[in-house]
Design an enzyme around this catalytic site. Structure first.
Site, PDB file in Angstrom:
ATOM      1  N   SER A  34       0.799  -1.222   0.000  1.00 49.10           N
ATOM      2  CA  SER A  34       0.000   0.000   0.000  1.00 49.10           C
ATOM      3  C   SER A  34       0.833   1.273   0.000  1.00 49.10           C
ATOM      4  O   SER A  34       0.318   2.340  -0.343  1.00 49.10           O
ATOM      5  CB  SER A  34      -0.948   0.003   1.202  1.00 49.10           C
ATOM      6  OG  SER A  34      -0.235  -0.181   2.408  1.00 49.10           O
ATOM      7  N   ASP A 304      -2.385   8.081   7.948  1.00 41.54           N
ATOM      8  CA  ASP A 304      -3.260   7.222   8.741  1.00 41.54           C
ATOM      9  C   ASP A 304      -2.388   6.383   9.666  1.00 41.54           C
ATOM     10  O   ASP A 304      -1.228   6.722   9.891  1.00 41.54           O
ATOM     11  CB  ASP A 304      -4.163   6.366   7.836  1.00 41.54           C
ATOM     12  CG  ASP A 304      -3.392   5.475   6.883  1.00 41.54           C
ATOM     13  OD1 ASP A 304      -2.192   5.218   7.136  1.00 41.54           O
ATOM     14  OD2 ASP A 304      -3.966   5.006   5.887  1.00 41.54           O
ATOM     15  N   HIS A 307       0.452   4.780   6.982  1.00 42.72           N
ATOM     16  CA  HIS A 307       1.063   5.379   5.794  1.00 42.72           C
ATOM     17  C   HIS A 307       1.445   6.839   6.016  1.00 42.72           C
ATOM     18  O   HIS A 307       0.746   7.578   6.703  1.00 42.72           O
ATOM     19  CB  HIS A 307       0.086   5.303   4.614  1.00 42.72           C
ATOM     20  CG  HIS A 307      -0.440   3.933   4.357  1.00 42.72           C
ATOM     21  ND1 HIS A 307      -1.665   3.493   4.821  1.00 42.72           N
ATOM     22  CD2 HIS A 307       0.106   2.882   3.694  1.00 42.72           C
ATOM     23  CE1 HIS A 307      -1.851   2.232   4.453  1.00 42.72           C
ATOM     24  NE2 HIS A 307      -0.790   1.842   3.772  1.00 42.72           N
TER      25      HIS A 307
END
Length: 339
Positions: A34, A304, A307
């Site tokens: 991600s 978040d 990340h």
């Protein structure tokens, strides 16, 4: 102990440049999770999604593209610096034809190196083995566009290990196998990224909030990451010796991450510990539509619980492009491209 290293083993990525004949194409082919996913998961049936606001709130047009960030990822920023287009997602239907000659991203949020560790999201994420298969498909398309031959490709077999050390050895072995396959497919300039201080991400740091150390980093997780990174660096050094013409770079932003999250003002941040976006008062989880968002996103290191923000990604991208040998060994990315 058993649950920490599988998490660590998921947050890996590498870039490569595919050779075409005697010239090297100015392109990125990106593999990862991600941290580098430009929106592949948006086209997959999986709960690991970021294709909704407030993700993308600072992306041009305020569009949620599937990036797990408020804006640009590290890969986006590097591509811009080098004059390349944003690296497109492999699963985007528009990633075809001459577009792929500039590079493709196979990164998938939640991806792992070992197929049998890709269980957290229960659905159709793309582990590294599948990403390599997808790269083979892209290479076949490139062969049709520019000519050449397509070498054979075999998947590695994997078994589940029983201890963190065994799991680490298994992941390193599998990773080496995948990099060897990339080399066989024509890759020569390859950048392999180490883990950061996983114990300092908000998800792990906030997990200490009720403990004696308050919101300190989770040092056990950091120790596992450091041990893994040492083994990864040894692997890269060995492959540089053994593979003729290989120019592999070992990139580590561990110290930069650790210092920036614990001394944010040194790097222009106000908050290096907490997530800017998330659900619950502590913003422990992913950035979801019903989550709260900080108003000063450029002052936060973390977007978040997992990340970085675009502002943090700019710091990281600069280090990758122009950093010294403590960050990018033996070359930084600009030096590697100029070889």
């Amino acid at each position: 102990m058993m649950r920490l290293l599988p998490l660590a083993a998921s947050i890996l990525s590498f870039f490569l440049v595919l050779r075409s004949g005697r010239a090297q194409a100015p392109a990125f082919f990106v593999f990862g999770d991600s941290l580098t996913d430009p929106g592949n998961n948006k086209f997959l049936v999986t709960t690991a999604q970021a294709a909704f606001r407030p993700n993308g709130i600072d992306f041009p047009g305020g569009k949620a593209t599937g990036r797990f960030c408020n804006g640009f990822t590290v890969v986006d920023l590097i591509a811009q610096e080098l004059g390349l287009p944003l690296v497109p997602a492999y699963h985007d239907p528009n990633t075809k034809g001459s577009v792929i000659l500039k590079g493709v991203s196979y990164a998938s949020g939640g991806a792992r190196i070992l197929n049998d560790s890709s269980v957290n999201f229960l659905q159709n994420i793309q582990p590294l083995g599948k990403q390599i298969q997808n790269f083979v498909n892209t290479r076949s398309e490139i062969v049709l566009l520019v000519g050449g031959e397509d070498p054979a490709f075999d998947l590695l077999s994997r078994t589940r290990s029983k201890s963190p050390q065994e799991f680490q050895d298994q992941v390193i072995s599998a990773y080496k196998g995948y990099l060897n396959r990339a080399y066989q497919l024509g890759a020569r300039k390859i950048v392999v990224f180490a883990l950061g201080p996983l114990g300092c991400i908000p998800f792990k740091r906030e997990g200490n909030i009720l403990g004696a150390n308050g919101k300190a980093c989770h040092e056990e997780a950091n120790t596992l990451a450091v041990n893994f990174d040492r083994a990864l660096k040894d692997m890269v050094s060995g492959m540089n010796r053994d593979l003729n013409g290989a120019k592999m770079v070992f990139g580590t932003t561990y110290d930069l991450f650790y210092d920036a999250t614990n001394n944010p003002s040194k790097y222009g941040f106000v908050n290096g510990r907490d997530a800017c976006c998330g659900v619950s008062p502590l913003r422990l989880f992913a950035c979801l539509p019903l989550g709260s968002v900080c108003s000063t996103r450029n002052q936060y290191f973390y977007w978040d619980a997992y990340h970085p923000t675009e502002s943090a990604n700019r710091l990281i991208a600069s280090a990758i492009l122009s950093g010294n040998k403590t960050i990018m060994f033996p070359f930084n990315l600009k030096q590697l491209i100029d070889l």
